[in-house]
Design a protein around this motif. Structure first.
Motif, short mmCIF file in Angstrom:
data_model
loop_
_atom_site.label_atom_id
_atom_site.label_comp_id
_atom_site.label_asym_id
_atom_site.label_seq_id
_atom_site.Cartn_x
_atom_site.Cartn_y
_atom_site.Cartn_z
N ASP A 70 0.85 -1.18 0.00
CA ASP A 70 0.00 0.00 0.00
C ASP A 70 0.89 1.23 0.00
O ASP A 70 1.79 1.36 0.84
N ARG A 72 1.28 5.44 0.23
CA ARG A 72 0.63 6.64 0.75
C ARG A 72 1.50 7.85 0.45
O ARG A 72 2.71 7.82 0.66
N GLU A 86 -12.71 10.89 2.27
CA GLU A 86 -13.27 9.66 1.73
C GLU A 86 -14.80 9.73 1.67
O GLU A 86 -15.43 10.52 2.38
N SER A 92 -7.87 10.91 4.88
CA SER A 92 -6.72 10.01 4.72
C SER A 92 -5.66 10.65 3.84
O SER A 92 -5.97 11.52 3.01
N GLY A 96 -3.18 3.90 -2.08
CA GLY A 96 -3.91 2.66 -2.31
C GLY A 96 -2.98 1.52 -2.65
O GLY A 96 -1.76 1.66 -2.62
N TRP A 131 2.04 -3.04 8.57
CA TRP A 131 0.72 -2.50 8.90
C TRP A 131 0.20 -3.00 10.24
O TRP A 131 -0.46 -2.28 10.97
N ASN A 135 -1.43 0.08 12.38
CA ASN A 135 -2.80 0.38 11.98
C ASN A 135 -3.77 -0.64 12.55
O ASN A 135 -3.37 -1.65 13.11
N LYS A 145 3.07 -0.95 4.26
CA LYS A 145 2.69 0.42 3.93
C LYS A 145 3.95 1.23 3.62
O LYS A 145 4.91 1.20 4.40
N LYS A 182 -5.92 3.26 7.01
CA LYS A 182 -5.10 3.80 5.92
C LYS A 182 -3.95 4.65 6.45
O LYS A 182 -2.83 4.57 5.96
N CYS A 183 -4.24 5.51 7.42
CA CYS A 183 -3.18 6.30 8.05
C CYS A 183 -3.65 6.76 9.42
O CYS A 183 -4.80 7.19 9.58
#
Length: 205
Positions: A70, A72, A86, A92, A96, A131, A135, A145, A182-183
Motif C-alpha cells: 500500500d 501513501r 473519503e 486520509s 492505495g 501494517w 494500523n 505500507k 489507511k493512516c
C-alpha cells in the motif's frame, strides 16, 4: 480482528497456500485444501461472515503468499499536508494498493491524481511499515505500507468516485476522523517530521 485467533488462521492459510503451490502428492494436496477451509472457518467464526464468503476473499490466491503493498503520499504545500475526504466521511493520506504494472513511485503519483486531481512528483521515501504494528488490523493478510514524500506540481480537485474533497492541514489541524486503517495520526505526524527534517533517514520495521 486483532487477536491471536486471527493470527493463527492467517498462518494456517499461508502454510496451506504454499503447500498447494509446491506440494506434489495428491493426498498432501487434499490435506492443504482442508487446512485452508479450516482457516476460513476460523475467520468466519470470529467475524460472523459466511465461511463461503471468507474462503472466496481469503483463499483466492495461488503461489507463495506475500504481503500486499500500500502506497501513501505525503504532499506538502506551504507547510501543510494534503488529505483526501473519503466517501465514508473520514480523511486520509491519498494512496492505495500498488498495481502490478506500477512502481512504488509511479503508483503513489497515480493514486494522488485519481483521488485528488493533483499532479505530484515522488521525491523521497519516508517509511516502510508493517501494517500490523501501526494500523487497525482488520485484513486477513499482511500489508506493507510505504509512505512517500511528494512535490506538488499542478492541478486542483477533480470529482471522482473515491473522494468528495481535499484539504491541506497544519500539524495542529489534523482531523480527528482519520481512516486509521489507511493512516493514523502518528503516521501523519511522521510525515510532518520528515518534511521538517530533510536529512531524516527512512524508517522501516
Amino acid at each position: 480482528m486483532n487477536d491471536k485467533w486471527i493470527d493463527f488462521a492467517i498462518r494456517l492459510q499461508s502454510i496451506a497456500q504454499a503447500g498447494l503451490q509446491y506440494g506434489k502428492d495428491k493426498y498432501d494436496i487434499e490435506r492443504y485444501e482442508e487446512i485452508r477451509r479450516i482457516a476460513a472457518e476460523m475467520i468466519s467464526a470470529k467475524t460472523n461472515i459466511s465461511a463461503e464468503k471468507v474462503y472466496n476473499l481469503f483463499c483466492n490466491e495461488t503461489g507463495y503468499q506475500t504481503p500486499k503493498v500500500d502506497t501513501r503520499a505525503a504532499v506538502f504545500v506551504d507547510g501543510k499536508i494534503l488529505l483526501v475526504h473519503e466517501n465514508n466521511g473520514t480523511w486520509s493520506l491519498p494512496g492505495g494498493w500498488c498495481d502490478v504494472d506500477q512502481s512504488v513511485a509511479s503508483n503513489t503519483e497515480k493514486e494522488v491524481k485519481e483521488e485528488s486531481g493533483l499532479t505530484v512528483k515522488s521525491e523521497r521515501l519516508i517509511a516502510v511499515q508493517d501494517w500490523r504494528k501501526h494500523n487497525v488490523t482488520n485484513y486477513a493478510y499482511g500489508v506493507i505500507k510505504i509512505f512517500v514524500q511528494c512535490k506538488y506540481v499542478c492541478g486542483e480537485f477533480e470529482k471522482n468516485i473515491e473522494t468528495t474533497e481535499i484539504g491541506f492541514f497544519g500539524k495542529d489541524e489534523i482531523p480527528e476522523n482519520l481512516a486509521v486503517e489507511k493512516c493514523t495520526r502518528e503516521q501523519v505526524l511522521m510525515c510532518f517530521e520528515a518534511y521538517e527534517n530533510p536529512k531524516m533517514p527512512t524508517s522501516f520495521d
